[in-house]
Design a protein around this motif. Structure first.
Motif, PDB file in Angstrom:
ATOM      1  N   LYS A  13       0.792  -1.223   0.000  1.00  0.00           N
ATOM      2  CA  LYS A  13       0.000   0.000   0.000  1.00  0.00           C
ATOM      3  C   LYS A  13       0.830   1.282   0.000  1.00  0.00           C
ATOM      4  CE  LYS A  13      -3.798  -2.216   2.397  1.00  0.00           C
ATOM      5  NZ  LYS A  13      -4.496  -2.381   3.652  1.00  0.00           N
ATOM      6  N   ASP A  14       2.006   1.245   0.598  1.00  0.00           N
ATOM      7  CA  ASP A  14       2.812   2.453   0.704  1.00  0.00           C
ATOM      8  C   ASP A  14       3.602   2.698  -0.573  1.00  0.00           C
ATOM      9  OD1 ASP A  14       2.168   3.450   3.349  1.00  0.00           O
ATOM     10  OD2 ASP A  14       3.079   1.601   4.090  1.00  0.00           O
ATOM     11  N   VAL A  15       4.133   3.911  -0.700  1.00  0.00           N
ATOM     12  CA  VAL A  15       4.863   4.283  -1.910  1.00  0.00           C
ATOM     13  C   VAL A  15       6.220   4.885  -1.552  1.00  0.00           C
ATOM     14  CG1 VAL A  15       2.777   4.656  -3.300  1.00  0.00           C
ATOM     15  CG2 VAL A  15       3.782   6.564  -2.035  1.00  0.00           C
ATOM     16  N   VAL A  16       7.096   4.911  -2.544  1.00  0.00           N
ATOM     17  CA  VAL A  16       8.428   5.477  -2.388  1.00  0.00           C
ATOM     18  C   VAL A  16       8.336   6.998  -2.504  1.00  0.00           C
ATOM     19  CG1 VAL A  16      10.756   5.587  -3.364  1.00  0.00           C
ATOM     20  CG2 VAL A  16       9.518   3.405  -3.354  1.00  0.00           C
ATOM     21  N   LEU A  17       8.928   7.703  -1.536  1.00  0.00           N
ATOM     22  CA  LEU A  17       8.990   9.165  -1.557  1.00  0.00           C
ATOM     23  C   LEU A  17      10.295   9.653  -2.173  1.00  0.00           C
ATOM     24  CD1 LEU A  17       7.748   9.857   2.082  1.00  0.00           C
ATOM     25  CD2 LEU A  17       6.467  10.231  -0.029  1.00  0.00           C
ATOM     26  N   SER A  18      11.376   8.958  -1.850  1.00  0.00           N
ATOM     27  CA  SER A  18      12.682   9.355  -2.388  1.00  0.00           C
ATOM     28  C   SER A  18      13.612   8.150  -2.423  1.00  0.00           C
ATOM     29  CB  SER A  18      13.299  10.488  -1.568  1.00  0.00           C
ATOM     30  OG  SER A  18      13.629  10.049  -0.272  1.00  0.00           O
TER      31      SER A  18
END
Length: 166
Positions: A13-18
């Motif tokens: 569910k989570d995503v990469v920010l950097s």
């Protein structure tokens, strides 16, 4: 060395920010061989951004597709080294899956597992990057940024490599 900052720890569910990465060659950190990119988010969560040092206006951001493409090109066939590297690989693979762009096939090393082997500890004993940095007297001044964590991990890796005589 590489690290990601993400919106959480759920690889579904989570995503990469950097994404941050730095090269090592012949036992030396190659600062000019670094990668640091922040991904433009459709939804901005200030709480997550503050924790990860990513402010909405802190630097130029690019699309996830462009960021992942640049990162994969940067990597080539390099060995991926990180702290709990399988999580970071899973997050990159999740992004690649969304883009229908295959998956990472690079070899990987985890500094936490290297530390466990050096200390002859059970694999279920976990050590945070902060604990490992403290053990090796490495400054944690740039923690919770992908590039900062990649650099700290590089320093930890070099210390462990020397102790394990790799």
């Amino acid at each position: 060395m590489f690290s990601t900052e993400t919106t959480g720890l759920d690889t579904e569910k989570d995503v990469v920010l950097s994404i941050g990465a730095i090269g090592i060659e012949d036992g030396k950190i190659i600062v000019k061989d670094s990668f640091d990119i922040t991904i433009l988010q459709e939804k901005f969560n200030p709480e997550v951004a503050l924790k990860n040092g990513i402010l909405n206006n802190s630097k130029e951001k690019i699309s996830q597709e462009e960021a992942i493409s640049q990162f994969v090109n940067y990597l080539g066939n390099a060995t991926l080294i990180g702290h709990r590297v399988n999580f970071d690989i899973a997050m990159i693979n999740q992004a690649l899956d969304k883009l229908q762009a295959g998956r990472l096939k690079n070899e990987a090393l985890d500094v936490e597992i290297m530390y466990q082997k050096w200390q002859q500890l059970a694999e279920d004993k976990q050590f945070s990057i902060d604990e490992l940095a403290t053990t090796f007297k490495i400054s944690k001044s740039d923690r919770h940024t992908a590039s900062g964590d990649a650099y700290i991990t590089a320093l930890i890796f070099l210390k462990l490599k020397q102790r394990l005589k790799l």
